[in-house]
Scaffold this active site. Structure first.
Site, PDB file in Angstrom:
ATOM      1  N   CYS A  62       0.818  -1.221   0.000  1.00  0.00           N
ATOM      2  CA  CYS A  62       0.000   0.000   0.000  1.00  0.00           C
ATOM      3  C   CYS A  62       0.852   1.271   0.000  1.00  0.00           C
ATOM      4  O   CYS A  62       0.330   2.361  -0.199  1.00  0.00           O
ATOM      5  CB  CYS A  62      -0.951  -0.008   1.191  1.00  0.00           C
ATOM      6  SG  CYS A  62      -2.089  -1.390   1.122  1.00  0.00           S
ATOM      7  N   HIS A  68      -3.481   6.932   2.449  1.00  0.00           N
ATOM      8  CA  HIS A  68      -3.905   5.604   2.039  1.00  0.00           C
ATOM      9  C   HIS A  68      -5.248   5.257   2.694  1.00  0.00           C
ATOM     10  O   HIS A  68      -5.452   5.508   3.880  1.00  0.00           O
ATOM     11  CB  HIS A  68      -2.855   4.562   2.409  1.00  0.00           C
ATOM     12  CG  HIS A  68      -3.279   3.204   2.000  1.00  0.00           C
ATOM     13  ND1 HIS A  68      -3.554   2.907   0.684  1.00  0.00           N
ATOM     14  CD2 HIS A  68      -3.536   2.090   2.708  1.00  0.00           C
ATOM     15  CE1 HIS A  68      -3.946   1.657   0.611  1.00  0.00           C
ATOM     16  NE2 HIS A  68      -3.948   1.130   1.820  1.00  0.00           N
ATOM     17  N   ASN A  98     -10.117  -0.438  -0.108  1.00  0.00           N
ATOM     18  CA  ASN A  98      -8.663  -0.315  -0.143  1.00  0.00           C
ATOM     19  C   ASN A  98      -8.158  -0.877  -1.467  1.00  0.00           C
ATOM     20  O   ASN A  98      -8.206  -2.083  -1.690  1.00  0.00           O
ATOM     21  CB  ASN A  98      -8.073  -1.096   1.047  1.00  0.00           C
ATOM     22  CG  ASN A  98      -6.556  -1.059   1.070  1.00  0.00           C
ATOM     23  OD1 ASN A  98      -5.919  -0.536   0.170  1.00  0.00           O
ATOM     24  ND2 ASN A  98      -5.979  -1.628   2.124  1.00  0.00           N
TER      25      ASN A  98
END
Ligand code: COA
Length: 338
Positions: free
Chosen positions: A121, A261, A291
């Site tokens: 990520c 994020h 996500n």
């Protein structure tokens, strides 16, 4: 003898593009698949729905290509003028070969070299520093940085602790030398190998090659210890962000937007709270996309591009598998061209 000082080249984002699959997987859909419910997912994560690339041929390389083409078409960029294509991803089309050369070929970036960057990520955030370094050193003039992940290809849709979180997508940005004072200012990065015990795909690498039990035990799919990841994420995103702000003698009030994020809305809220950043400055797309791993930050840039004004101060931060994390400070380079 007179000395002339040459101003360092500042790298700036000059164009943005994106792609998300059409297919939507809602919380209600997930209720039919695992023991969960819309209310739990929304209150514990902030996610309402996510995009899933259902077609087998719509893998990461395809989505990255679509995002890059969107960027080139919207901004009249000739792909042949691109020097380097970087694809941040943990879901490459193939474990071997790199996906980026495929993307470069698909878009017609015939002068470019290309490679993948793997930091989960944090992949796109690290890519920002990498792209900026190539530009600032004068080595390359146009770097196309793409964040793309087909998380649905590595998610276990019988595990309610992971399948509710992830979605698919891709975003792309172009880095060039800034023609004004704005662009990439600096970044702070960190990592800690302890993270691989808490978030991983156990089998399929060189430590645990695929074996006869891999598929039976679903060890080819992503697993995480959510609570631990949550705590590390808040701690490191806020610490890295504070370090970047201190470096530039900025306070939370100076920041126009936090581009963080999107792993869990509660992680975002807790990080913003620790930094003192007001809610309205925290950009989100988690409610619609979940996500999307390396795609999250460029998708946010694409979603909010029309809001940004030249000179806006943007704070980026991310946390991911490894563990990996960081924060970056950029001043926005352009007003939207209508
Ligand atoms: N639906 C309903 N209940 C669920 C559930 C679901 N999808 N997932 C977990 N639960 C249950 C648990 O079984 C547990 O029940 P129990 O109290 O009876 O044991 C309860 O909810 C709380 O579980 P917990 O794991 O503490 O939930 P949480 O609030 O930490 O939320 C995550 C779980 C995964 C959403 C959260 O930990 C998270 O987002 N972590 C970070 C993940 C992340 O960032 N990953 C990517 C790396 S960038």
């Amino acid at each position: 003898m007179t000395r002339t000082s040459i101003a360092p080249i500042k790298a700036a984002i000059t164009a943005v593009g994106s792609y998300v699959p059409e297919e939507v997987l809602t919380n209600q859909d997930l209720e039919q698949m695992v023991d969960t419910n819309d209310e739990w997912i929304q209150t514990r994560t902030g996610i309402r729905e996510r995009r899933i690339a259902k077609s087998p041929s719509h893998a990461t390389g395809y989505m990255a290509t679509m995002a890059a083409l969107n960027l080139c078409e919207k901004n009249n960029i000739d792909p042949k003028s691109i020097d380097l294509v970087l694809v941040a991803t943990i879901t490459p089309d193939y474990q071997v070969s790199s996906t980026a050369p495929y993307v470069a070929s698909q878009i017609g970036a015939t002068s470019a070299f290309a490679y993948d960057l793997s930091a989960a990520c944090s992949g796109f955030l690290y890519g920002i520093s990498t792209a900026a370094a190539y530009i600032s050193s004068g080595q390359y003039q146009r770097v196309l940085l793409i964040g793309a992940d087909k998380m649905s290809s590595i998610v276990d849709y019988s595990d309610r602790t992971t399948c509710i979180i992830f979605g698919d997508g891709a975003g792309a940005v172009l880095f060039e030398a800034s023609k004004n004072a704005y662009g990439f200012e600096s970044a702070v990065h960190g990592s800690n190998g302890i993270g691989r015990d808490y978030l991983n795909i156990h089998d399929g690498g060189s430590l645990h090659p695929v074996n006869e039990n891999t598929f039976k035990e679903k060890n080819h799919l992503v697993r995480q210890e959510g609570r631990t990841v949550f705590k590390y994420a808040v701690k490191h995103m806020s610490e890295a962000s504070n370090k970047v702000l201190e470096k530039h003698a900025l306070t939370h009030e100076d920041i126009n937007y936090m581009i963080a994020h999107q792993a869990n809305k509660r992680i975002l809220d807790a990080t913003a709270q620790q930094l003192g950043i007001a809610n309205e400055k925290v950009l989100t797309n988690i409610e619609r996309y979940g996500n999307t791993t390396a795609a999250t930050l460029p998708l946010l840039l694409s979603d909010y591009e029309t809001e940004f004004k030249k000179g806006d101060k943007l704070l980026f931060t991310a946390f991911g598998g490894g563990f990996t994390w960081g924060a970056a400070y950029l001043t926005w380079n352009y007003d939207i061209k209508n």
